[in-house]
Motif scaffolding. Structure first.
Motif, PDB file in Angstrom:
ATOM      1  N   VAL A 129     -13.918  -3.078  -4.947  1.00 49.31           N
ATOM      2  CA  VAL A 129     -14.223  -1.538  -5.029  1.00 49.31           C
ATOM      3  C   VAL A 129     -14.267  -1.384  -6.266  1.00 49.31           C
ATOM      4  O   VAL A 129     -13.592  -1.691  -7.294  1.00 49.31           O
ATOM      5  CB  VAL A 129     -12.796  -0.652  -4.475  1.00 49.31           C
ATOM      6  CG1 VAL A 129     -13.022   0.882  -4.334  1.00 49.31           C
ATOM      7  CG2 VAL A 129     -12.695  -1.171  -3.059  1.00 49.31           C
ATOM      8  N   LEU A 130     -15.362  -0.429  -6.631  1.00 49.17           N
ATOM      9  CA  LEU A 130     -15.713   0.079  -7.906  1.00 49.17           C
ATOM     10  C   LEU A 130     -14.717   1.138  -8.623  1.00 49.17           C
ATOM     11  O   LEU A 130     -14.338   1.943  -7.792  1.00 49.17           O
ATOM     12  CB  LEU A 130     -17.363   0.475  -7.957  1.00 49.17           C
ATOM     13  CG  LEU A 130     -18.091  -0.591  -7.776  1.00 49.17           C
ATOM     14  CD1 LEU A 130     -19.732   0.396  -7.966  1.00 49.17           C
ATOM     15  CD2 LEU A 130     -18.175  -1.847  -8.323  1.00 49.17           C
ATOM     16  N   THR A 131     -14.404   0.970  -9.657  1.00 50.56           N
ATOM     17  CA  THR A 131     -13.312   1.745 -10.566  1.00 50.56           C
ATOM     18  C   THR A 131     -13.997   2.930 -11.166  1.00 50.56           C
ATOM     19  O   THR A 131     -13.398   3.771 -11.311  1.00 50.56           O
ATOM     20  CB  THR A 131     -12.530   1.107 -11.150  1.00 50.56           C
ATOM     21  OG1 THR A 131     -13.264   0.502 -12.545  1.00 50.56           O
ATOM     22  CG2 THR A 131     -11.612   0.016 -10.641  1.00 50.56           C
ATOM     23  N   HIS A 132     -15.209   2.869 -11.079  1.00 53.71           N
ATOM     24  CA  HIS A 132     -16.330   3.831 -12.077  1.00 53.71           C
ATOM     25  C   HIS A 132     -17.764   3.634 -11.749  1.00 53.71           C
ATOM     26  O   HIS A 132     -18.280   2.506 -11.046  1.00 53.71           O
ATOM     27  CB  HIS A 132     -16.125   3.496 -13.499  1.00 53.71           C
ATOM     28  CG  HIS A 132     -16.420   2.350 -13.769  1.00 53.71           C
ATOM     29  ND1 HIS A 132     -17.613   1.827 -14.325  1.00 53.71           N
ATOM     30  CD2 HIS A 132     -15.666   1.176 -14.255  1.00 53.71           C
ATOM     31  CE1 HIS A 132     -17.777   0.566 -14.465  1.00 53.71           C
ATOM     32  NE2 HIS A 132     -16.625   0.295 -14.630  1.00 53.71           N
ATOM     33  N   VAL A 145     -18.054  -8.159 -14.429  1.00 54.86           N
ATOM     34  CA  VAL A 145     -16.854  -7.437 -14.189  1.00 54.86           C
ATOM     35  C   VAL A 145     -15.525  -8.061 -14.292  1.00 54.86           C
ATOM     36  O   VAL A 145     -15.596  -9.379 -14.191  1.00 54.86           O
ATOM     37  CB  VAL A 145     -17.244  -6.857 -12.812  1.00 54.86           C
ATOM     38  CG1 VAL A 145     -18.219  -5.999 -12.646  1.00 54.86           C
ATOM     39  CG2 VAL A 145     -16.949  -8.024 -11.746  1.00 54.86           C
ATOM     40  N   ARG A 146     -14.710  -7.187 -14.722  1.00 59.58           N
ATOM     41  CA  ARG A 146     -13.253  -7.828 -14.422  1.00 59.58           C
ATOM     42  C   ARG A 146     -12.690  -7.257 -13.254  1.00 59.58           C
ATOM     43  O   ARG A 146     -13.103  -6.160 -12.633  1.00 59.58           O
ATOM     44  CB  ARG A 146     -12.492  -7.206 -15.697  1.00 59.58           C
ATOM     45  CG  ARG A 146     -12.850  -7.678 -17.052  1.00 59.58           C
ATOM     46  CD  ARG A 146     -11.933  -7.068 -18.028  1.00 59.58           C
ATOM     47  NE  ARG A 146     -11.983  -5.773 -18.207  1.00 59.58           N
ATOM     48  CZ  ARG A 146     -12.924  -5.100 -19.055  1.00 59.58           C
ATOM     49  NH1 ARG A 146     -13.581  -5.588 -19.636  1.00 59.58           N
ATOM     50  NH2 ARG A 146     -12.885  -3.711 -18.936  1.00 59.58           N
ATOM     51  N   THR A 166       1.210  -0.508   3.390  1.00 59.21           N
ATOM     52  CA  THR A 166       0.389  -0.705   2.034  1.00 59.21           C
ATOM     53  C   THR A 166      -0.555  -1.900   2.206  1.00 59.21           C
ATOM     54  O   THR A 166      -0.176  -2.863   3.003  1.00 59.21           O
ATOM     55  CB  THR A 166       1.112  -0.761   0.745  1.00 59.21           C
ATOM     56  OG1 THR A 166       2.049  -1.851   0.568  1.00 59.21           O
ATOM     57  CG2 THR A 166       1.945   0.563   0.405  1.00 59.21           C
ATOM     58  N   THR A 167      -1.573  -2.115   1.598  1.00 60.80           N
ATOM     59  CA  THR A 167      -2.299  -3.320   1.603  1.00 60.80           C
ATOM     60  C   THR A 167      -2.864  -3.307  -0.168  1.00 60.80           C
ATOM     61  O   THR A 167      -2.863  -2.372  -0.645  1.00 60.80           O
ATOM     62  CB  THR A 167      -3.701  -3.001   2.317  1.00 60.80           C
ATOM     63  OG1 THR A 167      -4.257  -1.794   2.126  1.00 60.80           O
ATOM     64  CG2 THR A 167      -3.514  -2.955   3.926  1.00 60.80           C
ATOM     65  N   TRP A 168      -3.275  -4.435  -0.392  1.00 61.79           N
ATOM     66  CA  TRP A 168      -3.786  -5.054  -1.637  1.00 61.79           C
ATOM     67  C   TRP A 168      -5.289  -4.870  -1.496  1.00 61.79           C
ATOM     68  O   TRP A 168      -5.886  -5.558  -0.614  1.00 61.79           O
ATOM     69  CB  TRP A 168      -3.232  -6.096  -2.297  1.00 61.79           C
ATOM     70  CG  TRP A 168      -1.687  -6.064  -2.370  1.00 61.79           C
ATOM     71  CD1 TRP A 168      -0.684  -6.261  -1.382  1.00 61.79           C
ATOM     72  CD2 TRP A 168      -1.153  -5.388  -3.488  1.00 61.79           C
ATOM     73  NE1 TRP A 168       0.429  -6.013  -1.857  1.00 61.79           N
ATOM     74  CE2 TRP A 168       0.263  -5.537  -3.277  1.00 61.79           C
ATOM     75  CE3 TRP A 168      -1.557  -5.484  -4.846  1.00 61.79           C
ATOM     76  CZ2 TRP A 168       1.213  -5.442  -4.172  1.00 61.79           C
ATOM     77  CZ3 TRP A 168      -0.579  -5.053  -5.737  1.00 61.79           C
ATOM     78  CH2 TRP A 168       0.601  -5.361  -5.546  1.00 61.79           C
ATOM     79  N   VAL A 169      -5.942  -4.157  -2.387  1.00 60.48           N
ATOM     80  CA  VAL A 169      -7.328  -4.343  -2.545  1.00 60.48           C
ATOM     81  C   VAL A 169      -7.817  -4.921  -4.254  1.00 60.48           C
ATOM     82  O   VAL A 169      -7.286  -4.605  -4.959  1.00 60.48           O
ATOM     83  CB  VAL A 169      -8.128  -2.836  -2.270  1.00 60.48           C
ATOM     84  CG1 VAL A 169      -7.869  -2.573  -0.852  1.00 60.48           C
ATOM     85  CG2 VAL A 169      -7.605  -2.031  -3.254  1.00 60.48           C
ATOM     86  N   TRP A 170      -8.997  -5.384  -3.956  1.00 62.24           N
ATOM     87  CA  TRP A 170      -9.259  -5.834  -5.464  1.00 62.24           C
ATOM     88  C   TRP A 170     -10.440  -4.967  -6.053  1.00 62.24           C
ATOM     89  O   TRP A 170     -11.422  -4.388  -5.383  1.00 62.24           O
ATOM     90  CB  TRP A 170      -9.965  -7.028  -5.282  1.00 62.24           C
ATOM     91  CG  TRP A 170      -9.088  -8.196  -5.182  1.00 62.24           C
ATOM     92  CD1 TRP A 170      -8.497  -8.812  -3.938  1.00 62.24           C
ATOM     93  CD2 TRP A 170      -8.344  -9.035  -6.435  1.00 62.24           C
ATOM     94  NE1 TRP A 170      -7.444  -9.779  -4.267  1.00 62.24           N
ATOM     95  CE2 TRP A 170      -7.486  -9.841  -5.745  1.00 62.24           C
ATOM     96  CE3 TRP A 170      -8.461  -8.933  -7.705  1.00 62.24           C
ATOM     97  CZ2 TRP A 170      -6.747 -10.758  -6.103  1.00 62.24           C
ATOM     98  CZ3 TRP A 170      -7.800  -9.890  -8.309  1.00 62.24           C
ATOM     99  CH2 TRP A 170      -6.581 -10.678  -7.734  1.00 62.24           C
ATOM    100  N   GLU A 171     -10.267  -4.609  -7.062  1.00 62.60           N
ATOM    101  CA  GLU A 171     -11.168  -3.330  -7.811  1.00 62.60           C
ATOM    102  C   GLU A 171     -11.986  -4.111  -9.032  1.00 62.60           C
ATOM    103  O   GLU A 171     -11.455  -5.262  -9.579  1.00 62.60           O
ATOM    104  CB  GLU A 171     -10.308  -2.299  -8.398  1.00 62.60           C
ATOM    105  CG  GLU A 171      -9.719  -1.463  -7.183  1.00 62.60           C
ATOM    106  CD  GLU A 171      -8.742  -0.300  -7.875  1.00 62.60           C
ATOM    107  OE1 GLU A 171      -8.534   0.655  -6.873  1.00 62.60           O
ATOM    108  OE2 GLU A 171      -8.593  -0.408  -8.925  1.00 62.60           O
ATOM    109  N   LYS A 218     -18.177   5.036  -7.859  1.00 66.02           N
ATOM    110  CA  LYS A 218     -16.735   4.922  -7.864  1.00 66.02           C
ATOM    111  C   LYS A 218     -16.313   4.819  -6.349  1.00 66.02           C
ATOM    112  O   LYS A 218     -16.455   5.898  -5.789  1.00 66.02           O
ATOM    113  CB  LYS A 218     -15.881   5.916  -8.673  1.00 66.02           C
ATOM    114  CG  LYS A 218     -14.567   5.691  -8.690  1.00 66.02           C
ATOM    115  CD  LYS A 218     -13.782   6.700  -9.529  1.00 66.02           C
ATOM    116  CE  LYS A 218     -12.529   6.611  -9.522  1.00 66.02           C
ATOM    117  NZ  LYS A 218     -11.523   7.454 -10.371  1.00 66.02           N
ATOM    118  N   GLY A 219     -15.652   3.874  -6.003  1.00 63.94           N
ATOM    119  CA  GLY A 219     -15.009   3.789  -4.678  1.00 63.94           C
ATOM    120  C   GLY A 219     -16.022   3.170  -3.594  1.00 63.94           C
ATOM    121  O   GLY A 219     -15.273   2.643  -2.665  1.00 63.94           O
TER     122      GLY A 219
END
Length: 204
Positions: free
Chosen positions: A109-112, A126-127, A142-147, A183-184
């Protein structure tokens, strides 16, 4: 351009491609150079350091990994079966299908927002970071996602864009209707081979 001319005209190499429709890495060239015993694989990399790094990750390292895997097989012609009963072409197809020589791919998922290039698809450095998210109305689940976040200015001469990069974000070519990756939004990231472990679902 000079290397392509030298390889094909002076050394009589067979040109397989001399341009790539991607950013960075447009001038990358690949040839096979005949020798008395075999064909030598020749990658002519772009001059800018980031372009060379990215193309090495995308092209050269998977090729070397394939050659290492193939070294356990008989050195047969492409049309002859190897020790496992398949041709070299079949083995290449199998390895690609199983992604055994390719990069691990994951959805992030993009943070920006990221501005898209209007001429070519881009492998954006990307980091990656893992974040916990709640599911809808049930705050207990809850779930864990990578950004993914950009490493900064992506000029092919700026080697700092490779610093702390975990992966290459595969971005499409921009259009008037779609000038930015927002973003998102979710995109595919290719893990760099020095950190080539699939992210999976991130469960803890």
């Amino acid at each position: 351009d000079i290397m392509e001319h030298v390889l094909t005209q002076n050394l009589h190499a067979k040109l397989h491609f001399g341009r790539l429709h991607m950013k960075p890495g447009k001038p990358t060239t690949f040839c096979t150079l005949p020798t008395p015993t075999t064909n030598c694989l020749v990658f002519a990399m772009p001059g800018n350091p980031v372009s060379a790094c990215v193309c090495t990750q995308l092209l050269v390292q998977p090729c070397v990994r394939f050659l290492l895997l193939h070294s356990n097989h008989n050195n047969n012609d492409n049309d002859d079966p190897d020790i496992h009963g398949e041709s070299v072409d079949d083995m290449v197809d199998r390895m690609i299908d199983n992604a055994s020589v390719l990069h691990a791919e994951d959805e992030v998922v993009l943070t920006h927002d990221i501005k898209l290039d209007f001429e070519r698809p881009e492998y954006h450095r990307v980091r990656l970071s893992r974040q916990r998210r709640t599911n809808g109305l049930d705050k207990r689940t809850t779930t864990w996602v990578w950004e993914a976040a950009s490493t900064g200015t992506q000029r092919s001469s700026r080697l700092m864009s490779m610093l702390q990069a975990d992966g290459l974000l595969a971005l499409p070519r921009g259009t008037v209707q779609k000038p930015k990756a927002l973003k998102g939004e979710v995109y595919t990231v290719l893990r760099l081979l020095h950190n080539n472990v699939s992210l999976g679902n991130g469960d803890i």
